[in-house]
Design a protein around this motif. Structure first.
Motif, short mmCIF file in Angstrom:
data_model
loop_
_atom_site.label_atom_id
_atom_site.label_comp_id
_atom_site.label_asym_id
_atom_site.label_seq_id
_atom_site.Cartn_x
_atom_site.Cartn_y
_atom_site.Cartn_z
N ASN A 1 2.33 12.11 -6.07
CA ASN A 1 0.58 11.11 -5.00
C ASN A 1 0.61 10.94 -6.34
O ASN A 1 -1.01 9.55 -5.83
CB ASN A 1 0.10 12.45 -4.56
N LYS B 1 0.83 7.14 -7.22
CA LYS B 1 0.85 6.53 -5.80
C LYS B 1 -0.12 6.07 -5.27
O LYS B 1 -0.35 4.15 -5.29
CB LYS B 1 1.75 7.42 -4.40
N TYR B 2 -1.84 6.73 -5.85
CA TYR B 2 -2.67 6.53 -4.92
C TYR B 2 -3.90 6.10 -6.26
O TYR B 2 -5.11 5.98 -6.04
CB TYR B 2 -3.27 7.72 -4.13
N ASP C 1 -6.71 12.15 -11.45
CA ASP C 1 -6.15 10.63 -11.73
C ASP C 1 -7.85 10.01 -11.58
O ASP C 1 -8.26 10.77 -10.72
CB ASP C 1 -4.98 10.24 -10.57
N ILE D 1 -10.72 10.95 -2.18
CA ILE D 1 -10.56 12.00 -0.65
C ILE D 1 -11.66 11.61 -0.59
O ILE D 1 -12.49 12.03 -0.89
CB ILE D 1 -9.57 12.82 -0.75
N LEU E 1 -6.21 17.89 4.62
CA LEU E 1 -5.18 17.21 3.36
C LEU E 1 -3.91 17.93 3.55
O LEU E 1 -2.91 17.45 3.19
CB LEU E 1 -6.18 17.41 2.37
N GLU F 1 -0.57 14.37 7.89
CA GLU F 1 -1.68 14.01 7.54
C GLU F 1 -2.06 12.77 6.75
O GLU F 1 -1.65 13.14 5.99
CB GLU F 1 -3.26 14.84 7.29
N ARG F 2 -2.53 11.39 6.60
CA ARG F 2 -2.13 10.89 5.73
C ARG F 2 -4.01 9.68 6.34
O ARG F 2 -3.78 9.40 7.11
CB ARG F 2 -1.01 9.47 5.91
N PHE F 3 -4.11 9.88 5.18
CA PHE F 3 -5.39 8.56 5.23
C PHE F 3 -5.91 8.11 4.36
O PHE F 3 -4.83 7.02 3.31
CB PHE F 3 -6.89 9.91 4.13
N GLY G 1 5.24 7.02 2.45
CA GLY G 1 4.43 8.05 2.37
C GLY G 1 4.96 8.64 3.64
O GLY G 1 4.77 7.74 4.73
N THR G 2 5.31 10.69 3.66
CA THR G 2 5.26 10.62 5.43
C THR G 2 3.77 11.74 5.32
O THR G 2 3.90 12.12 7.03
CB THR G 2 6.60 11.51 4.81
N GLY G 3 3.56 11.99 4.33
CA GLY G 3 1.87 12.98 4.95
C GLY G 3 2.49 14.76 4.32
O GLY G 3 2.10 15.66 5.29
N LEU G 4 4.00 14.52 4.31
CA LEU G 4 4.82 15.60 4.61
C LEU G 4 4.19 16.59 2.71
O LEU G 4 4.29 17.83 2.57
CB LEU G 4 5.93 15.74 4.51
N GLY G 5 4.65 15.77 1.94
CA GLY G 5 4.13 15.92 0.41
C GLY G 5 3.34 17.20 0.25
O GLY G 5 3.91 17.79 -0.48
N LEU G 6 2.22 17.30 0.67
CA LEU G 6 1.08 18.52 0.78
C LEU G 6 1.20 19.45 1.61
O LEU G 6 1.18 20.57 1.06
CB LEU G 6 -0.36 17.28 1.07
N SER H 1 -9.27 12.06 -7.95
CA SER H 1 -8.78 13.26 -6.96
C SER H 1 -8.78 14.43 -8.42
O SER H 1 -7.64 13.49 -9.62
CB SER H 1 -7.92 13.55 -6.29
P1 ADP Z 1 2.13 11.25 1.65
O1 ADP Z 1 1.17 10.65 0.13
O2 ADP Z 1 3.92 10.99 1.54
O3 ADP Z 1 1.54 10.44 2.35
P2 ADP Z 1 1.27 13.95 0.85
O4 ADP Z 1 0.97 15.16 2.26
O5 ADP Z 1 1.52 13.64 0.04
O6 ADP Z 1 1.75 12.70 1.99
O7 ADP Z 1 -0.49 13.30 1.52
C1 ADP Z 1 -1.45 13.33 2.67
C2 ADP Z 1 -2.53 12.09 2.26
O8 ADP Z 1 -3.05 12.83 0.92
C3 ADP Z 1 -1.94 11.17 2.00
O9 ADP Z 1 -1.30 9.90 2.56
C4 ADP Z 1 -3.42 10.62 0.87
O10 ADP Z 1 -3.65 9.19 2.04
C5 ADP Z 1 -3.84 11.59 0.56
N1 ADP Z 1 -3.69 12.08 -1.59
C6 ADP Z 1 -2.71 12.96 -1.07
N2 ADP Z 1 -2.53 12.58 -2.86
C7 ADP Z 1 -3.93 11.71 -3.39
C8 ADP Z 1 -4.63 11.67 -4.10
N3 ADP Z 1 -3.74 12.12 -5.60
N4 ADP Z 1 -5.76 10.81 -4.30
C9 ADP Z 1 -6.13 9.90 -3.24
N5 ADP Z 1 -4.99 10.34 -1.86
C10 ADP Z 1 -4.15 11.17 -2.39
#
Ligand code: ADP
Length: 749
Positions: free
Chosen positions: A371, A374-375, A402, A407, A415, A420-422, A432-437, A461
């Motif tokens: 993440n 990615k972000y 990072d 966020i 989160l 949930e994705r933002f 992304g799928t919003g499943l990782g966290l 974050s």
């Molecule tokens: P994914 O990354 O597959 O979308 P996650 O569950 O890992 O799903 O994360 C959910 C959301 O949280 C992400 O879509 C992103 O918007 C936000 N996010 C997660 N990690 C970070 C980060 N390190 N910096 C900024 N936003 C983050």
């Protein structure tokens, strides 16, 4: 007045029930309505009963005696017919709930039946009213007899018969909760009718009907219980629907994973072919997309396992520094050419060997680091591992910081929710799928840990995870290798050693290690072959016997060998089950000693020295572990997570290591289909044997994560945990295929 005792008490408790019943909120069902009619009916019957007794005894000869007694009989018939209809209703309705009138698709049918009951009741009333009825009264006692009374009791008898038939025909549908009280009513009412018709002076019927009405309230009709039942039913249905959805998702994911593996495999193969640059680029896109899809599918599988409480935490001893190193190299590869600096700080007081779920901890950290990559577009990512040691527990405090997009405060609470994705506009190109966290948080909690997040929108974050792991008081070397001993020039040129193992790689490795001792080596690939060799009269000075072999284990083989007259050869157990207490177990089983796999040269040296006679030949100098100066570039393997140095340490030199890589590749061609077959027929013991062999090979080659996964499968196979094997098989095969592709690529160079 004593004859009125039952009636008065009946009136009292029916009034009480009425009071409670009408004071409560109820479901608007047909049974409820009939029950209300029953309660009112029983009240009127009791009043009429009391009035008729009063008039017959006190005001003898009053012209109201006869009509009152007839009205009483009509009321009794009305109650019994209403109750019959009630039994019909509750036995006809489905067991799973109380359908309100609005939702009742059978409402019209039930009303038709009600109309038939009503007609029968009218006819019975008419007959009772027409036929003569006699009243006996002696000033103390009164009762009715004659055709009117006989007809009333007959109607009651027919109704009870109807109850019995109905209950027996529908007892499955009614369920025990309704069936038992109705059955009790049948018995009670039958006894009351028999008593009443035989001794009409015992006025029992009204009080029994009042009693049954009250009992019905406590057993079937209680509105509170009905409401709770209804709520439970709704909850159950919602859970069922949720389970069905999760099952569907996870089944789909399973189904998708198989063809996806084929796509990834073929694309990888195509990439290695000599194809035009344009096609190569396209294949590379296919590979990237397939890998993304694979990640999504794996995420869905993980979350569905977590939701179904099926995700198991599998604890093993692991090398903590190697874990962090593996993660670091993986993330470096993910950063690729993004202008990001990866800063890593690992607390040097972290114990080298910890006990926990290596695979899942790796998954947690990789999710957070991925993440962060990615972000974050530029700046740095800081991966820090701090430790707090208390007794035998080491708290790992892992933080990933990072300088990315950050966020928003209002999003932080959502989160860790799945899907949930933002910042979708900003992240339009970020997969992304919003499943990782959601998965990460569940995994952390499954390990009794904590995860927190701090973030400044637009600045970056920081995710911090705290997980407790048990400290294993061993050094990294002790995890797999026994303590070192001074080397000497021991050789045993006149000795003959038999090595028994079903795994070709193990045979090769053991032979390679024994070669330096100038011993004569013979090989056998099964317990039976070993026994045959002994029966054929071959003599050996030492037998190295693998324990975990298909058909006949090493321990079983040893029992056979011991039965051969004159058999005296020392036998050493070879096993990858390097857990404490194993040596004692094998010695108890009759082995002379025990050697853990992967075989450590020092251990082997000690064993050989103990059991073989030294000869005077000069020892051929042991080849020093070869440094990476050969044609092939082993850094390619290292970058891909192969612990080559460890492999070379075990296998003596790079040449043997490469040979073993090749053997592993060949062996896998037959091993994978066999594992697939054992898995599909549920032959867990053979599955465990193959997983065990794979673990052993992976250890020799320094493929730690594959060895770890294979070990989990071996244990699952041994414990017959079919579900675990089915759920995690693809993960194992994916890991294996990935490593095989790297080996193939490496050996081609
Ligand atoms: P994914 O990354 O597959 O979308 P996650 O569950 O890992 O799903 O994360 C959910 C959301 O949280 C992400 O879509 C992103 O918007 C936000 N996010 C997660 N990690 C970070 C980060 N390190 N910096 C900024 N936003 C983050």
């Amino acid at each position: 007045m004593s004859s009125l005792f039952f009636q008065i008490s009946g009136l009292f408790y029916t009034a009480l029930i009425m009071f409670i019943y009408f004071g409560k909120k109820k479901l608007n069902t047909l049974e409820n309505r009939i029950y209300i009619a029953l309660v009112v009916d029983v009240m009127i019957t009791l009043l009429v009963d009391m009035a008729s007794v009063y008039v017959a005894i006190i005001d003898k000869g009053n012209f109201l005696v006869n009509p009152l007694c007839k009205l009483y009989l009509v009321m009794i018939v009305s109650w019994i017919m209403l109750f019959t209809y009630y039994v019909f209703l509750i036995s006809s309705k489905r067991n799973e709930g109380h359908v309100t009138i609005q939702d009742d698709s059978n409402y019209h049918y039930f009303m038709k039946v009600f109309f038939i009951f009503l007609c029968c009741f009218m006819i019975a009333t008419l007959i009772i009213w027409i036929v003569p009825l006699y009243v006996y009264s002696d000033g103390k006692l009164m009762y009715t007899y004659g055709p009117g009374a006989t007809i009333s009791y007959s109607v009651a008898g027919v109704c009870i018969l109807f109850w019995i038939i109905n209950v027996f025909m529908n007892y499955r549908r009614m369920g025990s909760k309704k069936y038992l009280p109705v059955f009790a009513f049948i018995v009670l009412a039958t006894i009351a009718i028999i008593i009443q018709s035989t001794w009409p002076n015992i006025l029992l019927v009204t009080s029994v009907s009042a009693f049954i009405t009250c009992l019905t309230f406590f057993t079937i009709e209680n509105p509170d219980i009905k409401m709770i039942e209804q709520l439970n039913l709704a909850k159950e249905q919602a859970e069922k629907a949720n389970r069905a959805k999760t099952d569907f998702l996870s089944n789909m994911s399973h189904e998708i994973r198989t063809p996806l593996n084929a796509i990834v495999g073929f694309s990888q193969a195509l990439m290695e072919e000599d194809i035009p640059a344009q096609s190569k680029e396209e294949v590379s896109d296919i590979l990237m997309s397939s890998n993304n899809l694979l990640e999504i599918v794996n995420g869905i599988l993980d979350i569905s396992k977590i939701e179904a409480n099926k995700l198991e935490i599998v604890n093993t001893e692991y090398d903590s520094y190697r874990l962090m190193k593996d993660i670091q190299s993986l993330i470096n590869a993910r950063i690729g050419d993004k202008p990001l600096e990866l800063r890593t700080y690992i607390d040097s007081s972290m114990p080298p060997v910890l006990y926990g779920d290596y695979v899942r901890i790796k998954q947690i950290i990789i999710n957070l680091l991925t993440n962060a990559v990615k972000y974050t577009q530029k700046g740095f990512i800081e991966f820090k591992v701090d430790t707090v040691i208390q007794g035998e527990i080491c708290r790992l405090i892992i933080s990933v910081e990072d300088t990315g997009i950050g966020i928003k405060q209002e999003d932080i609470s959502k989160l860790f929710q799945k899907f949930e994705r933002f910042e979708l506009e900003k992240n339009i190109t970020t997969e992304g799928t919003g499943l990782g966290l959601a998965i990460t948080k569940s995994l952390v909690e499954l390990m009794n840990g904590k995860i927190v997040v701090q973030s400044v929108y637009g600045k970056g974050s920081k995710f911090t995870v705290a997980i407790d792991q048990r400290i294993i008081p061993k050094t990294k070397e002790e995890l797999e290798i026994a303590p070192e001993e001074e080397e000497d020039n021991f050789v045993a040129a006149n000795s003959k050693v038999l090595i028994v193992d079903d795994n070709k790689i193990n045979l090769k490795v053991a032979s390679r290690l024994l070669k330096d001792y100038l011993v004569t080596i013979e090989l056998a690939s099964s317990g039976q072959e070993c026994i045959d060799k002994i029966l054929d009269g071959n003599h050996y000075d030492l037998i190295l016997l693998d324990d975990m072999m298909p058909k006949m284990t090493g321990t079983q083989t040893l029992q056979h060998l011991k039965n051969i007259i004159g058999f005296q050869t020392p036998v050493i157990a070879l096993t990858a089950n390097a857990i404490t207490g194993m040596k004692e177990k094998y010695i108890k089983d009759g082995f002379n000693d025990y050697l853990a796999k992967p075989i450590d040269r020092k251990d082997l040296h000690n064993i050989l020295k103990k059991y073989l006679k030294e000869s005077n030949e000069p020892k051929t100098p042991q080849e020093e572990p070869t440094s990476p100066t050969l044609t092939r570039d082993i850094s390619y393997l290292k970058e891909n997570g192969f612990d080559v140095d460890h492999g070379i340490e075990l296998l003596n030199d790079l040449e043997t290591y490469e040979m073993t890589l090749n053997d592993f590749l060949e062996e896998s061609k037959t091993r994978i289909p066999k594992m697939e077959e054992y898995k599909s027929v549920g032959d867990m013991s053979n599955y465990a044997i193959l997983a065990h062999a794979m673990k052993s090979d992976a250890k020799y080659l320094g493929l730690n994560s594959l060895a770890e996964l294979s070990y989990q499968h071996e244990m699952a196979g041994k414990e017959n945990r079919v579900e675990f094997v089915n759920d995690n098989y693809q993960q194992l095969i994916e890991e294996l295929n990935q490593k095989l592709a790297i080996i193939k690529e490496y050996l081609k160079k």
